[in-house]
Scaffold this active site. Structure first.
Site, PDB file in Angstrom:
ATOM      1  N   LYS A 272      19.280  29.720  70.564  1.00 54.10           N
ATOM      2  CA  LYS A 272      20.527  29.044  70.922  1.00 54.10           C
ATOM      3  C   LYS A 272      20.258  27.541  70.872  1.00 54.10           C
ATOM      4  O   LYS A 272      19.307  27.072  71.475  1.00 54.10           O
ATOM      5  CB  LYS A 272      20.969  29.464  72.321  1.00 54.10           C
ATOM      6  CG  LYS A 272      21.432  30.917  72.386  1.00 54.10           C
ATOM      7  CD  LYS A 272      21.845  31.324  73.783  1.00 54.10           C
ATOM      8  CE  LYS A 272      22.216  32.790  73.845  1.00 54.10           C
ATOM      9  NZ  LYS A 272      23.420  33.159  73.083  1.00 54.10           N
ATOM     10  N   ARG A 347      23.142  44.294  72.384  1.00 59.89           N
ATOM     11  CA  ARG A 347      23.514  45.588  71.792  1.00 59.89           C
ATOM     12  C   ARG A 347      22.275  46.396  71.418  1.00 59.89           C
ATOM     13  O   ARG A 347      22.328  47.624  71.401  1.00 59.89           O
ATOM     14  CB  ARG A 347      24.450  45.345  70.593  1.00 59.89           C
ATOM     15  CG  ARG A 347      23.830  44.549  69.493  1.00 59.89           C
ATOM     16  CD  ARG A 347      24.872  43.998  68.509  1.00 59.89           C
ATOM     17  NE  ARG A 347      25.612  42.851  69.073  1.00 59.89           N
ATOM     18  CZ  ARG A 347      26.554  42.180  68.408  1.00 59.89           C
ATOM     19  NH1 ARG A 347      26.889  42.550  67.191  1.00 59.89           N
ATOM     20  NH2 ARG A 347      27.160  41.163  68.973  1.00 59.89           N
TER      21      ARG A 347
END
Ligand code: BES
Ligand code: MG
Ligand code: ZN
Length: 491
Positions: A272, A347
Site C-alpha cells: 500500500k 479473500r
C-alpha cells in the site's frame, strides 16, 4: 456502573440527574411530568420555554435545579416524532443522555423514556446497549488518562421495573461489542495472531466454549495453501481459531461465523503506498473481532443454537520469503489461485476458513470481512455490503441488522463478473478489474463454499471504524457486526 430497572416512580426518584425524553409534537407537559414539574417549581416548563425546545430527535438541553431539591439537574432530550420511534432511537438517545450526564458530573442518573411498541423488554435492552456503548472510552494506551469526568455510578431506568433480564441481555451484547472495539482499535503491535488466539482462549475458559487452535503445521496438513501463502512473510505464527458454543440438549440449528483476521495489512509486495491509509490497517481483523465479540455475547446469552466461530489469523507483510505477485497457491479444497495482487489477501485467508467451515455440516454460515475499498466507495462509511445467493438468509440478516441497529445493504452477486477472475494458468486469479471490485471479491469467496445450504458474506470495510462521534458509536472502532450476528443467531 450499574443499570437498574426503576423501582420508584418518576415523581419520587431522587438523584443527581433526571433525564426525560419528549416527542416533537408534545413538548407541552402531560401526565406524570406535570406533577414533577410542580414539585420542581416549574423548572421543566421554564427550561422548555427558555430554550425553545422542540423535541427534535437528538436535541438535548439541561438545567440546574436551584435550592435543596431531590434532583440536582434536569436533562430533556428530543425523540422526534412519536410514530417514528424505534429501538434504534432509544439506543442513540440513551447514549446522548448518558454522555451528557457524565459530562455534567452526575453520579446517579434516572432515565425516563417511552416504551417502544408496547415492548418493555426491547426498550430496556436498547437503552442498556446505548448507555454501555455510548459511555465506553478507550484509555488503554494513555499513560495518564486525561482528567475525565467522574464515572456514573448508577442509572435507573424509570418505568421499566421488572426488566432485569432485558438489562442483562443488553449488557451481555454490549460486552461483545466492546471486546470487538478493543481488538480493532488496538494497534498491530498489541493485537497479533498470538494475542487473538489468547483472546479466544480466554473466552473459551471464561464461558465454557470448546476451542481448537490450528498451528501452522496443522494448517499445512490440511492443505491451507491460500491462508499460509499470506502468512509466509510474517515473523509471527499464523493461528487458525475455532471456538464452538454448544447449547445443552439438541441444538435447534447449527451455524458458523467466519471473520477475516488480518492483524495488519501492509498489502504485501503490492505494498500500500503513501496516502493509501496503510497506517489504519490494524482494523483489518474487524471481521475476526466481530466473530470473537459475538462468541463472547452468545456464550452468555446461551441460545439453543450451536455456533462455530472461525478465523484464520495472520498479518500480510513483506520480507524475503513473502509471496511474489504471480505466485500460484493451492487452497484446501484443491483449487488453485494465481495471486495477481498480494493486497487482495483477505479473500485468500477466507478461502481456507470457508472450506474448513463448509465441512462442519452447519445449516448456514456468514463471513464478515474488511474486504474491499470498493465496498466503501459503493456504500460509504456506515453501511456494510451483504452478498449472498440465498434470499432466505439475506432476509434473516437484513432483519437481524435492523433489530441490532446496524446498516447492511444487499449487493448483487453477478455471476458473469467471475469472468474477470479467469486465469490463463490457474483456476482463478485473486483480483479482477477495478470496476465491481466488491462483487468479484464475493464471487471469489463463493468458490470455497460447496455443501453448506446457505452462505452470506458481509463486507464491513466501511462501518468497522467511525471518524467522528455519532450516538453510541464514538470516534474509533465501532464493533460493527456483533449485534447483527447476535440477533441472527437468536432469531
Ligand atoms: N484490507 C483491505 C480492504 C480495506 C480497504 C479495508 C479500506 C478497510 C478500508 C484489503 O485487503 C485490500 O487491500 N483490498 C484491495 C483489493 C484490491 C487489491 C483488489 C482494495 O480494496 O484496494
Ligand atoms: Mg489488502
Ligand atoms: Zn486486507
Amino acid at each position: 456502573m450499574e443499570i437498574r430497572p426503576g423501582s420508584t416512580s418518576l415523581f419520587d426518584w431522587t438523584g443527581d440527574g433526571l433525564a426525560v425524553g419528549l416527542f416533537e409534537e408534545t413538548t407541552e407537559l402531560t401526565g406524570d411530568l406535570v406533577a414533577l414539574d410542580g414539585k420542581l417549581g416549574g423548572a421543566i416548563a421554564e427550561l422548555i420555554a427558555e430554550e425553545e425546545f422542540k423535541g427534535k430527535v437528538g436535541s438535548l438541553i439541561s438545567t440546574r435545579i436551584s435550592g435543596n431539591t431531590s434532583i440536582r439537574k434536569v436533562i430533556l432530550v428530543g425523540l422526534g416524532k412519536g410514530e417514528g420511534l424505534t429501538a434504534e432511537t432509544l439506543r442513540k438517545t440513551a447514549a446522548t443522555v448518558a454522555k451528557s450526564a457524565r459530562k455534567q458530573k452526575c453520579k446517579t442518573l434516572g432515565i425516563y423514556l417511552p416504551i417502544y411498541n408496547g415492548d418493555a423488554a426491547t426498550t430496556a435492552q436498547a437503552i442498556t446497549e446505548g448507555i454501555e456503548l455510548g459511555l465506553y472510552q478507550d484509555t488503554r494506551f494513555k499513560s495518564e488518562p486525561e482528567e475525565k469526568s467522574p464515572q456514573i455510578e448508577t442509572i435507573d431506568l424509570l418505568g421499566l421495573g421488572g426488566q432485569e433480564a432485558a438489562i442483562t441481555r443488553g449488557t451481555q451484547i454490549a460486552s461483545g461489542v466492546i471486546l470487538a472495539r478493543q481488538l480493532v482499535a488496538a494497534p498491530a503491535n498489541e493485537v497479533t495472531p498470538i494475542t487473538m488466539a489468547d483472546t479466544a482462549s480466554a473466552i473459551a475458559k471464561d464461558y465454557g466454549l470448546e476451542l481448537t487452535i490450528l498451528e501452522q503445521a496443522e494448517c499445512e496438513q490440511l492443505g491451507m495453501g491460500a491462508f499460509l501463502g499470506v502468512a509466509q512473510a510474517s515473523d509471527l505464527p499464523p493461528k487458525f481459531i475455532h471456538l464452538t458454543y454448544k447449547p445443552q440438549g439438541t441444538p435447534r440449528k447449527k451455524l458458523a461465523i467466519i471473520g477475516k483476521g488480518l492483524t495488519f495489512d501492509s498489502g504485501g509486495l503490492n505494498i500500500k503506498g503513501a496516502g493509501s491509509g496503510i497506517e489504519t490497517m490494524k482494523i483489518d481483523m474487524g471481521g475476526a473481532a466481530a466473530t470473537l465479540g459475538a462468541a463472547k455475547a452468545i456464550a452468555q446469552l446461551k441460545p439453543d443454537v450451536e455456533v462455530h466461530f472461525i478465523s484464520a489469523v495472520t498479518e500480510n507483510m513483506i520480507s524475503g520469503h513473502a509471496m511474489h505477485p504471480g505466485d500460484i497457491l493451492k487452497a484446501s479444497n484443491g483449487k488453485t489461485i494465481e495471486v495477481n495482487n498480494t493486497d487482495a489477501e483477505g479473500r485468500l485467508t477466507l478461502a481456507d476458513a470457508l472450506v474448513y467451515a463448509d465441512k462442519l455440516g452447519v445449516d448456514a454460515m456468514v463471513d464478515l470481512a474488511t474486504l474491499t475499498g470498493a465496498c466503501v466507495i459503493a456504500l460509504g462509511d456506515d453501511i456494510a455490503g451483504l452478498f449472498t445467493p440465498h434470499d432466505g438468509l439475506a432476509k434473516e440478516l437484513e432483519q437481524a441488522a435492523d433489530k441490532g441497529g446496524e446498516k447492511i445493504w444487499r449487493m448483487p452477486m453477478e455471476d458473469k463478473y467471475f469472468d474477470g477472475l479467469k486465469s490463463g494458468i490457474a483456476d482463478m486469479k485473486n483480483t479482477g478489474p477495478r470496476a465491481g471490485g466488491s462483487i468479484t471479491a464475493s464471487l471469489f469467496l463463493k468458490q470455497f463454499v460447496k455443501d453448506t445450504p446457505a452462505w452470506a458474506h458481509l463486507d464491513i470495510a466501511g462501518p468497522v471504524w467511525a471518524d467522528k462521534d455519532n450516538g453510541y458509536n464514538n470516534a474509533g472502532a465501532t464493533g460493527f457486526g456483533v449485534r447483527t450476528l447476535v440477533s441472527w443467531v437468536l432469531g
